[in-house]
Design a protein around this motif. Structure first.
Motif, PDB file in Angstrom:
ATOM      1  N   TYR A   1       5.396  12.073   1.577  1.00  0.00           N
ATOM      2  CA  TYR A   1       5.650  12.394   2.600  1.00  0.00           C
ATOM      3  C   TYR A   1       4.852  13.149   3.343  1.00  0.00           C
ATOM      4  CZ  TYR A   1      10.285  12.096  -0.692  1.00  0.00           C
ATOM      5  OH  TYR A   1      11.071  12.071  -1.407  1.00  0.00           O
ATOM      6  N   VAL A   2       5.640  12.913   4.567  1.00  0.00           N
ATOM      7  CA  VAL A   2       4.087  13.456   5.674  1.00  0.00           C
ATOM      8  C   VAL A   2       4.693  14.602   6.736  1.00  0.00           C
ATOM      9  CG1 VAL A   2       2.143  11.640   5.161  1.00  0.00           C
ATOM     10  CG2 VAL A   2       3.890  11.037   6.706  1.00  0.00           C
TER      11      VAL A   2
ATOM     12  N   THR B   1      27.052  21.751   3.670  1.00  0.00           N
ATOM     13  CA  THR B   1      25.921  21.483   3.298  1.00  0.00           C
ATOM     14  C   THR B   1      25.545  20.018   2.761  1.00  0.00           C
ATOM     15  OG1 THR B   1      26.297  22.969   1.056  1.00  0.00           O
ATOM     16  CG2 THR B   1      24.442  22.231   1.392  1.00  0.00           C
ATOM     17  N   GLN B   2      24.234  20.193   3.953  1.00  0.00           N
ATOM     18  CA  GLN B   2      23.486  18.687   3.926  1.00  0.00           C
ATOM     19  C   GLN B   2      22.475  18.548   2.893  1.00  0.00           C
ATOM     20  OE1 GLN B   2      21.835  21.657   4.716  1.00  0.00           O
ATOM     21  NE2 GLN B   2      20.115  21.034   5.891  1.00  0.00           N
ATOM     22  N   ILE B   3      22.610  17.122   2.740  1.00  0.00           N
ATOM     23  CA  ILE B   3      21.796  16.664   1.821  1.00  0.00           C
ATOM     24  C   ILE B   3      20.395  16.639   2.609  1.00  0.00           C
ATOM     25  CG2 ILE B   3      22.571  14.203   2.272  1.00  0.00           C
ATOM     26  CD1 ILE B   3      22.094  14.137  -1.047  1.00  0.00           C
ATOM     27  N   LEU B   4      19.375  17.165   1.425  1.00  0.00           N
ATOM     28  CA  LEU B   4      17.688  17.263   1.911  1.00  0.00           C
ATOM     29  C   LEU B   4      17.174  16.084   1.649  1.00  0.00           C
ATOM     30  CD1 LEU B   4      16.873  20.650   1.260  1.00  0.00           C
ATOM     31  CD2 LEU B   4      17.658  20.244   3.234  1.00  0.00           C
ATOM     32  N   HIS B   5      16.723  15.701   2.923  1.00  0.00           N
ATOM     33  CA  HIS B   5      15.174  14.135   2.866  1.00  0.00           C
ATOM     34  C   HIS B   5      14.589  13.940   2.030  1.00  0.00           C
ATOM     35  CE1 HIS B   5      17.464  13.706   7.177  1.00  0.00           C
ATOM     36  NE2 HIS B   5      16.404  14.757   7.984  1.00  0.00           N
ATOM     37  N   LYS B   6      14.031  15.022   1.297  1.00  0.00           N
ATOM     38  CA  LYS B   6      13.041  15.304   0.534  1.00  0.00           C
ATOM     39  C   LYS B   6      13.930  14.849  -0.937  1.00  0.00           C
ATOM     40  CE  LYS B   6      13.924  20.635  -0.188  1.00  0.00           C
ATOM     41  NZ  LYS B   6      13.919  20.557  -1.985  1.00  0.00           N
ATOM     42  N   ASP B   7      15.614  15.512  -1.127  1.00  0.00           N
ATOM     43  CA  ASP B   7      15.795  15.087  -2.046  1.00  0.00           C
ATOM     44  C   ASP B   7      16.374  13.507  -2.246  1.00  0.00           C
ATOM     45  OD1 ASP B   7      15.729  17.818  -3.071  1.00  0.00           O
ATOM     46  OD2 ASP B   7      17.672  18.749  -2.628  1.00  0.00           O
ATOM     47  N   TYR B   8      16.553  12.887  -1.295  1.00  0.00           N
ATOM     48  CA  TYR B   8      16.841  11.315  -2.076  1.00  0.00           C
ATOM     49  C   TYR B   8      16.073  10.556  -0.614  1.00  0.00           C
ATOM     50  CZ  TYR B   8      17.924  11.003   3.919  1.00  0.00           C
ATOM     51  OH  TYR B   8      17.844  11.150   4.871  1.00  0.00           O
ATOM     52  N   VAL B   9      14.955  10.708  -0.215  1.00  0.00           N
ATOM     53  CA  VAL B   9      14.397   9.627  -0.257  1.00  0.00           C
ATOM     54  C   VAL B   9      13.262   9.071  -0.976  1.00  0.00           C
ATOM     55  CG1 VAL B   9      11.408   9.489   1.411  1.00  0.00           C
ATOM     56  CG2 VAL B   9      14.715  10.737   2.411  1.00  0.00           C
ATOM     57  N   GLY B  10      12.728   9.820  -1.968  1.00  0.00           N
ATOM     58  CA  GLY B  10      12.278   9.254  -3.040  1.00  0.00           C
ATOM     59  C   GLY B  10      13.086   8.075  -3.985  1.00  0.00           C
ATOM     60  N   ASP B  11      14.300   9.021  -4.259  1.00  0.00           N
ATOM     61  CA  ASP B  11      15.160   7.275  -5.034  1.00  0.00           C
ATOM     62  C   ASP B  11      15.793   6.809  -4.412  1.00  0.00           C
ATOM     63  OD1 ASP B  11      15.291   9.458  -7.002  1.00  0.00           O
ATOM     64  OD2 ASP B  11      16.838  10.803  -5.928  1.00  0.00           O
TER      65      ASP B  11
ATOM     66  N   GLU C   1       1.001  -1.236   0.102  1.00  0.00           N
ATOM     67  CA  GLU C   1       0.305  -0.140  -0.096  1.00  0.00           C
ATOM     68  C   GLU C   1       0.892   1.237   0.112  1.00  0.00           C
ATOM     69  OE1 GLU C   1      -3.292   0.193   2.800  1.00  0.00           O
ATOM     70  OE2 GLU C   1      -1.782  -2.525   3.878  1.00  0.00           O
ATOM     71  N   ALA C   2       0.543   2.233   0.041  1.00  0.00           N
ATOM     72  CA  ALA C   2       1.086   3.720  -0.381  1.00  0.00           C
ATOM     73  C   ALA C   2       2.180   3.895   1.332  1.00  0.00           C
ATOM     74  CB  ALA C   2      -0.066   4.897  -0.296  1.00  0.00           C
ATOM     75  N   PHE C   3       2.696   4.157   0.864  1.00  0.00           N
ATOM     76  CA  PHE C   3       3.720   4.285   2.367  1.00  0.00           C
ATOM     77  C   PHE C   3       4.098   6.030   3.058  1.00  0.00           C
ATOM     78  CE2 PHE C   3       8.928   4.360   3.757  1.00  0.00           C
ATOM     79  CZ  PHE C   3       8.108   4.930   4.747  1.00  0.00           C
ATOM     80  N   ARG C   4       3.772   6.242   3.679  1.00  0.00           N
ATOM     81  CA  ARG C   4       3.739   7.817   4.393  1.00  0.00           C
ATOM     82  C   ARG C   4       4.804   7.429   5.038  1.00  0.00           C
ATOM     83  NH1 ARG C   4      -2.134   6.908   7.050  1.00  0.00           N
ATOM     84  NH2 ARG C   4      -1.274   4.715   7.289  1.00  0.00           N
ATOM     85  N   ILE C   5       5.463   8.227   4.570  1.00  0.00           N
ATOM     86  CA  ILE C   5       6.993   8.136   5.483  1.00  0.00           C
ATOM     87  C   ILE C   5       7.270   9.691   6.018  1.00  0.00           C
ATOM     88  CG2 ILE C   5       8.381   9.016   3.389  1.00  0.00           C
ATOM     89  CD1 ILE C   5      10.538   7.305   4.429  1.00  0.00           C
ATOM     90  N   TRP C   6       7.732  10.422   7.389  1.00  0.00           N
ATOM     91  CA  TRP C   6       7.235  11.170   8.431  1.00  0.00           C
ATOM     92  C   TRP C   6       8.896  11.734   8.520  1.00  0.00           C
ATOM     93  CZ3 TRP C   6       7.756  11.698  14.277  1.00  0.00           C
ATOM     94  CH2 TRP C   6       7.607  12.920  14.845  1.00  0.00           C
ATOM     95  N   ILE C   7       9.030  12.950   7.133  1.00  0.00           N
ATOM     96  CA  ILE C   7      10.139  13.722   7.174  1.00  0.00           C
ATOM     97  C   ILE C   7      10.018  15.139   7.568  1.00  0.00           C
ATOM     98  CG2 ILE C   7      11.671  11.782   5.124  1.00  0.00           C
ATOM     99  CD1 ILE C   7      10.679  13.804   3.644  1.00  0.00           C
ATOM    100  N   ASP C   8      10.876  16.137   7.932  1.00  0.00           N
ATOM    101  CA  ASP C   8      10.807  17.388   7.511  1.00  0.00           C
ATOM    102  C   ASP C   8      11.394  17.715   6.410  1.00  0.00           C
ATOM    103  OD1 ASP C   8      12.215  19.903   8.118  1.00  0.00           O
ATOM    104  OD2 ASP C   8      12.524  19.744  10.523  1.00  0.00           O
ATOM    105  N   LYS C   9      10.933  17.898   5.544  1.00  0.00           N
ATOM    106  CA  LYS C   9      11.654  18.497   4.096  1.00  0.00           C
ATOM    107  C   LYS C   9      12.425  19.567   4.138  1.00  0.00           C
ATOM    108  CE  LYS C   9       7.272  17.435   1.780  1.00  0.00           C
ATOM    109  NZ  LYS C   9       5.917  17.786   1.091  1.00  0.00           N
TER     110      LYS C   9
END
Length: 371
Positions: free
Chosen positions: A297-298, A275-285, A233-241
């Motif tokens: 992303y929730v 420079t950190q790598i943002l969660h929104k830029d790698y989690v999906g990949d 099912e759809a995976f809802r992953i809790w991140i701070d974008k």
């Protein structure tokens, strides 16, 4: 320029050994290295040879014979947890790089005991038993010993109130830092506190992406490799974008540690990525690379979890929650940026461009430990 190194069989310790050998043989800026190695099913000598002969070692070691390398290293076969002054008095070194320790990020009672024992108590034992000729002690801590902070931090931890930690590991490293500083002051030993951030495989020296152990953030890939097939099912992953991971290559970390060794005026150094790598830029990949293609992303942990979400949030999600779901720790990177410029490296140390290469490499290696 003789030095005692602990933790040589670990990720950072082995790369300090590699960097030391290069500086000793080529640059001749350092001399002899004494390494404490505990025998297990293999002897201490066999464990050192496994490091030096492993195919994952840096290519520059191919320029030196094994005999040439071993001329620069003396093995002390002993358990660091009960090392004694009588043992250490037999060796001629005046500086210590203390790299041994646990990186267990769990918050269970067992892991709390483990990090307290392997990080704090072992450090105390070593400092208590140091020979009188030791004049300098380099402690390899973590950039996250600052705990949870609402402002950017610089390299001096004493400038901040450090009270809230994400896990017992961070607290054990902070307490060890304090003990090192206080004890070294009492013993008239110069201390240096060096704090690497999250460590990934090599990005400076071939073979690229190699690391002797796939640790910390690689655990996410290990989890997905094993369980992604259960995501129906759809995976809802809790991140701070707005937040990310601060990741540094292990070969850069070893260079920074030797840089501090050769520059004793550096008292504290955060070995971080500017420079950190943002969660929104790698989690999906990462998710898509494991065929988890339906995700969202929730901004808070979902209330009613599906089967895969229950598995995630009960295991790996519980460990990483305080790293990817809340504002990240930010660093003023002025001091480490000087070294990056000196080495003529790209400002993000190649981490952002190679993040998926690092993940894919770990999967190809089946997350196997090298030595």
């Amino acid at each position: 320029m003789n030095c005692l190194l602990t933790g040589v069989t670990g990720i950072v310790g082995s790369h300090i050994l590699f960097e030391w050998l290069h500086k000793a043989i080529v640059e001749k800026s350092v001399n002899h290295l004494f390494v404490i190695i505990r025998a297990n099913e293999k002897t201490a000598e066999q464990r050192l040879l496994a490091i030096l002969k492993d195919t994952s070692r840096p290519e520059f070691l191919n320029d030196f014979s094994l005999e040439t390398c071993l001329e620069k290293v003396t093995i002390i076969s002993h358990d660091l947890a009960n090392i004694s002054k009588e043992v250490l008095d037999n060796y001629n070194f005046d500086t210590v790089i203390h790299c041994a320790g646990s990186t267990n990020l769990s918050s269970t009672s067992d892991s709390k005991k483990t990090v307290h024992s392997q990080n704090y108590l072992v450090t105390k034992q070593l400092l208590d038993q140091l020979p009188k000729q030791v004049t300098r002690f380099l402690y390899i801590s973590t950039a996250y010993s600052f705990g949870i902070q609402n402002e950017k931090v610089n390299d001096t931890i004493g400038n901040y109130a450090v009270t809230d930690f994400r896990n017992p590991y961070e607290q054990s490293k902070y307490e060890s830092e304090r003990f090192v500083k206080e004890t070294c002051t009492q013993k008239n030993i110069a201390s240096q506190i060096l704090r690497p951030s999250i460590i990934c495989g090599r990005l400076l020296h071939k073979p690229f992406f190699e690391t002797p152990k796939f640790d910390v953030f690689y655990a996410w890939a290990i989890f997905l490799d094993k369980y992604a097939i259960k995501s129906k099912e759809a995976f809802r992953i809790w991140i701070d974008k707005k937040s990310g991971l601060n990741i540094v290559p292990v070969d850069f970390v070893s260079k920074a540690i030797l840089y501090a060794f050769l520059n004793p005026q550096i008292k504290e150094l955060n070995i971080v990525n500017p420079t950190q790598i943002l969660h929104k830029d790698y989690v999906g990949d990462v998710l898509e690379s494991f065929d988890v293609n339906t995700y969202e992303y929730v901004t808070e942990k979902p209330a009613e979890l599906n089967t895969f979400e229950k598995l995630y949030y009960k295991t790996i999600g519980d460990i990483f929650e305080n790293y990817i779901s809340i504002p990240d720790l930010q660093f003023h990177a002025g001091l480490i940026s000087k070294l990056i410029q000196q080495l003529k490296l790209e400002n993000t140390l190649g981490v952002h461009a190679n993040f998926m290469n690092l993940i894919n490499f770990s999967v190809e290696k089946k997350f196997r430990k090298s030595y």
